[in-house]
Write a protein that holds these residues in place. Structure first.
Motif, PDB file in Angstrom:
ATOM      1  N   THR A 182      44.909  14.704 107.995  1.00 33.97           N
ATOM      2  CA  THR A 182      44.684  13.264 108.428  1.00 33.97           C
ATOM      3  C   THR A 182      43.777  13.336 109.810  1.00 33.97           C
ATOM      4  OG1 THR A 182      46.699  13.071 110.050  1.00 33.97           O
ATOM      5  CG2 THR A 182      46.884  12.064 107.975  1.00 33.97           C
ATOM      6  N   ALA A 183      42.685  14.521 109.660  1.00 36.46           N
ATOM      7  CA  ALA A 183      42.173  14.352 110.887  1.00 36.46           C
ATOM      8  C   ALA A 183      40.538  13.971 110.284  1.00 36.46           C
ATOM      9  CB  ALA A 183      41.606  16.013 111.095  1.00 36.46           C
ATOM     10  N   SER A 184      40.162  13.032 111.174  1.00 38.43           N
ATOM     11  CA  SER A 184      39.056  12.093 110.710  1.00 38.43           C
ATOM     12  C   SER A 184      37.442  12.991 110.639  1.00 38.43           C
ATOM     13  CB  SER A 184      38.684  10.861 111.435  1.00 38.43           C
ATOM     14  OG  SER A 184      38.611  11.330 112.755  1.00 38.43           O
ATOM     15  N   MET A 185      36.733  12.686 109.895  1.00 31.46           N
ATOM     16  CA  MET A 185      35.622  13.203 109.696  1.00 31.46           C
ATOM     17  C   MET A 185      34.411  12.313 109.522  1.00 31.46           C
ATOM     18  SD  MET A 185      36.276  15.125 105.737  1.00 31.46           S
ATOM     19  CE  MET A 185      36.192  16.516 106.778  1.00 31.46           C
TER      20      MET A 185
END
Ligand SMILES: Cc1cc2nc3c(=O)[nH]c(=O)nc-3n(C[C@H](O)[C@H](O)[C@H](O)COP(=O)(O)OP(=O)(O)OC[C@H]3O[C@@H](n4cnc5c(N)ncnc54)[C@H](O)[C@@H]3O)c2cc1C
Ligand code: SF4
Ligand code: SF4
Ligand code: SF4
Ligand code: SF4
Lengths: 664, 321
Positions: free
Chosen positions: A513-516
């Motif tokens: 759930t790490a944004s890119m």
């Protein structure tokens, strides 16, 4: 009834230049529940905070509204100040009248009106705020680093140096990443292997570091301080504990026709292989796609020649579970596929190569033992054309390319050109470029040396077409400064292809759930002030996975990232965010709507007894939220039809009250 | 069919498979049929009916009934089976306490249409080969089915039973070419002003009797937001003359992606408001945005509006893929 204080910040002229702050303070002072209202030049300054604290004492404030910049900037500052006066930090609300008002409006009257409205919304919310208590959770004192390139290695070494355990999970058979494939490195031209391999050995020998090579992350659960990861250790069909890396198997293996990925497919390797001499761990791996034994059951030569009995054709993938306090993404990059650039003839001629292929052609451990030879006829090329920005800096409509600058190509091409001219002075080298970009310590000096000392022909212009003709590569190009068409018969054409994040980055980003961003580079929590943290707590970024970088920059970022990780691991307990969801069991239908949308898996169900009509009991399935896992995203509260699910600090009612205040 | 159903119900009661039967019985008038629970063979003989006035969807009653002691037999028409699956997916009913018998339906009659034709003293109705035989105290009358069929049945999406333990009659088929979105398309073609006028015209007739919500198999909340003064929604919906609109807009959002298009809301509305059009608009949009999806067709299917998927795009993610 709350006793609310309102503090309107000028932010120098940032806010006061467009918003009549005095009028805002006056208008908000009239709102019900507001017992004190003032404005001040810099609320976040020491004296601004003192002013707020004095007002809390003097007017016995129970709630605070600060009309200032984004809460991302100073919410923590003002909460802390309020807490010092005994006001619960969650009784402080920010009305963002800078980013949401003064910076985007021009008309003072309109901006002032909007600032008042946003202030009113914050006041309406404070009326419904309740004090919240943050809990604590323990910290697992071990870090996970995903990707074993120079970034991952450096981060792991620094974390281990501070005394914490680190696991490196690397998907390929060895750590080292792209740097292991490079020949010499700009701007100092030291050999990549000479500076990289000692670090690889350090990592292998450090007792705090575990290297899980040929492994991939299967799943991650949990939250900062308490992650649980499953790691798939892919079957090498070689027992890592027995293999000594002697390499006899790789010499005797009869399957010799396997494209060698380490040499960019420019030569072949065996079905059992060690990617390169200094690989870490130095362990052989069987490529099951090519191994005759695995495919037909007949062969088994490697097993016969292996002196330690390390070969095991029946080995299976295993999945191990490990716990971590922090996770570092260091998944790096790959050059884009040059195939799509048909105009440069990459698919038509073996003598059109990418820059990374050129690195291997120049590397002493490469397919040509370091002598620069054309792949087609193994002759020495006399005219070489470099094409810059292949797939970089493309406009938005270009489906094949990337909008960004790959940042490293100008420098490595100058390096390539210089090294070739140095070693083979009889070679003509042309570089076609859009601009030459060389910011960086000693970078421009490096480039000028290529032009001035080494006589490399830099031509501002674009290559239109490369066609193979009678063993030569006919290059059609334009010289924009001389305004003329050029035709060059080259022996070798080198494409400086754009770089892109590893293909696994996106699924990894989702797992963590790490944004890119749109290009699949991981985004940082703040582009300037928190450049090595992902917005998701406990996830950190190291190396090119966050954006194009050269080695010096990668290594500094890797160390910065380690410092942040150490900051987490050094703590025994972390404070949790108290703004988490909770469900009202009396209203809950047990429908699972919330569970299905929760990105963090924070919701679970149990059957509970309730009182039914006429003294009966009823068993109902109801939702409950694990407050340690919940990140307070609020997705569940909108999915819940009956309003059973609500977010502390952002309850449906509080948000409605804000909307009402705005619409009034 | 009624006789077959009654026979099976008695057998299942007798052999102890179930201890109750959920079916239909006649109300005040023979065409005014209501859902009913039967506990004995005698009760079945006295009051059980199944004819072409049996329009009510029985699935929703299982929310309460399936939580009681013992197993209950329920008769489900094809469209009711979709609601059943949806309730199952939402954990609202206990499957192990239910025995489902699928019964065929060829389109239920709209008694208002029959009355408008001047037919009086109605006592029963049977459909055969596209014709309703209406039994009246003055003798039988025949009517072309298409002329007297309920609106929702004229654009029936499926005669297939998507769930059952046992079938009486055939399984039926999905009708992929049904014209159920025709009216939605007409509404879409209107200008915003025209559309607003259309919905104001319809919704302002609403008397907030709550019949639509009460019958809706998607509206099974333990406590509806409109009955909960603490929700902050009920007051919202009562504050201005726009209240009915808000009630319907909020309800439409609550059932979006979960509505199986059973048509019960429009059927029970005393004001003849075409509520199903709101839901169908959502269904049509969902189909267009996320690919065809029929709520209730498969209880394991992922609801497009209510699932977090690893492939989901993040907000603001551009189209460069
Ligand atoms: C042709 C060329 C020449 C260059 N020359 C120079 C130079 O002269 N000087 C200089 O300073 N820089 C140079 N660079 C840039 C340099 O290569 C990079 O800055 C550096 O390699 C970045 O390191 P990294 O660790 O971030 O990424 P990488 O080197 O790409 O390492 C990433 C590692 O992560 C692994 N990985 C990826 N995904 C996963 C996953 N899901 N799970 C587990 N492991 C994973 C990969 O296998 C890899 O080992 C050059 C680059 C190119 C292309
Ligand atoms: S707010 Fe709800 S959806 Fe978001 S993490 Fe918490 S429980 Fe999950
Ligand atoms: S969405 Fe609401 S009603 Fe459904 S399970 Fe979650 S909390 Fe309960
Ligand atoms: S309107 Fe909404 S809250 Fe009320 S019963 Fe229907 S789904 Fe539940
Ligand atoms: S059934 Fe009809 S009148 Fe009653 S609340 Fe629903 S729409 Fe309104």
């Amino acid at each position: 009834m709350q006793r609310i204080g309102v503090f309107v910040c000028h932010c120098g002229t940032n806010i006061a230049g467009t918003v009549d702050v005095v009028a805002v303070a006056k208008a908000l002072g009239q709102e019900p529940g507001v017992v004190f209202s003032t404005e001040y030049q810099y609320m976040c300054s020491e004296s601004g905070q003192q002013l707020m604290r004095a007002a809390i004492r003097e007017h016995k404030l129970t709630g605070v509204v600060v009309c200032s910049c984004s809460p991302r900037m100073h919410e923590a500052t003002f909460r802390k100040a309020a807490a010092l006066e005994g006001v619960n930090p969650y009784m402080v609300e920010i009305a963002n009248i800078r980013e949401h008002v003064s910076w985007i409006h021009k008309d003072m009257a309109e901006a002032t009106e909007k600032a008042v409205i946003l202030g009113r919304a914050a006041i309406a919310k404070v009326h419904l705020n309740a004090p919240l208590q943050a809990g604590e959770s323990p910290v697992t004192k071990r870090a996970l680093v995903i990707g074993g390139g120079i970034a991952g290695i450096q981060t792991a070494l620094d974390i281990a140096e501070a005394g914490f355990e680190v696991d490196i999970v690397e998907k390929s058979p060895t750590i080292g990443g792209k740097m292991a494939q490079l020949d010499k490195t700009f701007p100092t031209l030291d050999c990549a292997a000479c500076i990289l391999t000692p670090k690889m050995v350090d990592a292998a020998q450090n007792e705090k570091i575990n290297i899980f090579a040929y492994s991939e992350l299967e799943s991650v659960k949990g939250y900062i301080g308490n992650f649980k990861a499953q790691i798939r250790r892919k079957a090498r069909f070689v027992d890592e504990t027995k293999c000594t890396g002697c390499g006899i198997c790789t010499e005797k293996c009869p399957q010799k026709k396997v494209p060698n990925e380490f040499n960019m497919g420019l030569d072949n390797r065996r079905a059992i292989y060690i990617p390169f001499a200094q690989a870490v761990p130095k362990v052989a791996t069987i490529d099951a796609n090519y191994c005759t034994m695995m495919k037909t059951g007949k062969c088994g030569i490697c097993s016969k020649v292996c002196g330690t009995g390390a070969i095991d054709y029946t080995q299976k993938d295993t999945v191990i579970e490990r716990e971590y306090g922090a996770i570092v993404v260091a998944t790096g990059f790959n050059p884009i596929d040059a195939k799509v650039y048909n105009e440069y003839g990459y698919m038509d001629s073996p003598d059109v190569v990418t820059s990374l292929e050129l690195e291997r052609l120049m590397n002493a451990a490469g397919p040509t033992n370091g002598t620069l030879l054309r792949p087609s006829d193994k002759t020495h090329p006399h005219t070489i054309v470099f094409v810059q920005c292949v797939g970089s800096r493309c406009d938005e409509t270009d489906e094949r390319g990337k909008p960004y600058c790959s940042k490293i190509c100008c420098m490595y091409t100058a390096k390539h050109a210089m090294l070739i001219r140095e070693k083979y002075p009889d070679t003509d080298v042309y570089v076609f470029y859009i601009d030459v970009r060389t910011p960086g310590k000693n970078f421009d000096e490096f480039y000028r040396r290529a032009v001035e000392q080494y006589g490399v022909h830099y031509i501002k212009g674009q290559v239109g077409k490369v066609v193979e003709q009678n063993g030569k590569l006919h290059v059609q190009a334009s010289d924009l400064l001389a305004n003329e068409q050029l035709h060059i018969d080259a022996d070798l054409v080198v494409l400086a292809t754009a770089i892109e994040p590893d293909k696994t980055a996106r699924s990894l980003g989702t797992m963590l759930t790490a944004s890119m961003d749109t290009n699949d580079f991981f985004t940082e929590a703040h582009p300037k002030l928190r450049p090595v943290e992902s917005p998701t707590a406990g996830i950190f970024l190291s190396g090119v996975c966050q954006g194009p970088k050269d080695i010096p920059e990668t290594v500094s970022q890797a160390s910065a990232c380690a410092a942040k990780v150490i900051g987490v691991l050094a703590k025994d307990k972390l404070t949790c965010n108290p703004c988490v969801a909770h469900s009202d069991e009396l209203l809950c239908n047990g429908c699972s709507s919330c569970e299905k949308v929760c990105p963090y898996g924070a919701i679970s169900y149990s059957d509970k007894e309730f009182r039914g009509p006429n003294r009966t009991t009823l068993i109902r399935r109801v939702a409950s939220v694990n407050p340690a896992v919940c990140q307070g995203c609020g997705a569940c509260t909108v999915a819940c039809p009956s309003g059973a699910m609500d977010l502390k600090g952002f309850s449906n009612k509080q948000i409605m009250a804000e909307v009402d205040a705005i619409c009034k | 069919m009624q006789a077959m159903m009654e026979k099976r119900a008695k057998e299942l009661l007798a052999d102890g498979t179930v201890n109750r039967v959920l079916g239909w019985s006649a109300g005040e008038f023979p065409y005014d049929i209501t859902p009913a629970v039967f506990e004995t063979a005698k009760e079945l003989e006295d009051a059980f009916v199944y004819n072409d006035f049996c329009a009510a969807n029985l699935s929703k009653y299982l929310v309460k009934e399936s939580r009681k002691e013992g197993k209950i037999l329920v008769f489900l028409k094809p469209c009711d089976t979709y609601s059943f699956n949806q309730l199952l997916a939402e954990h609202r009913i206990l499957r192990e306490n239910i025995y489902v018998i699928g019964v065929p339906c060829y389109g239920k009659a709209d008694v208002e249409k029959l009355k408008a034709m001047g037919i009086e003293g109605i006592t029963g109705i049977v459909m055969q080969n596209g014709t309703y035989t209406v039994e009246t105290v003055y003798g039988d009358q025949t009517v072309k089915a298409a002329d007297a069929m309920a609106e929702r049945c004229l654009s029936c999406k499926s005669k297939k039973h998507v769930v059952y333990d046992e079938l009486l009659g055939d399984e039926g088929e999905v009708d992929a070419d049904c014209n159920r979105f025709d009216m939605v398309e007409k509404l879409e073609a209107m200008t915003p002003d025209e559309r607003f006028a259309f919905w104001r015209g319809e919704l302002s007739r609403c008397i907030r009797c709550n019949a639509c919500r009460n019958v809706c198999p998607a509206c099974t909340c333990e406590q509806c937001v409109f009955d909960n003064p603490n929700s902050g929604v009920s007051q919202k919906a009562a504050v201005t003359s726009f209240e009915e609109n808000l009630f319907h807009i909020i309800r439409a959002f609550h059932v979006a992606g979960r509505c199986t298009d059973c048509g019960e809301c429009s059927r029970v509305c005393p004001q003849h408001i075409p509520l199903h059009l709101l839901n169908r608009k959502f269904i049509k949009d969902i189909n267009e945005f996320y690919g065809d999806y029929q709520a209730g067709a498969d209880p394991e299917a992922k609801p497009p509006l209510g699932t977090y998927d690893k492939a989901d795009r993040e907000a603001g993610e551009g189209g460069r893929h």
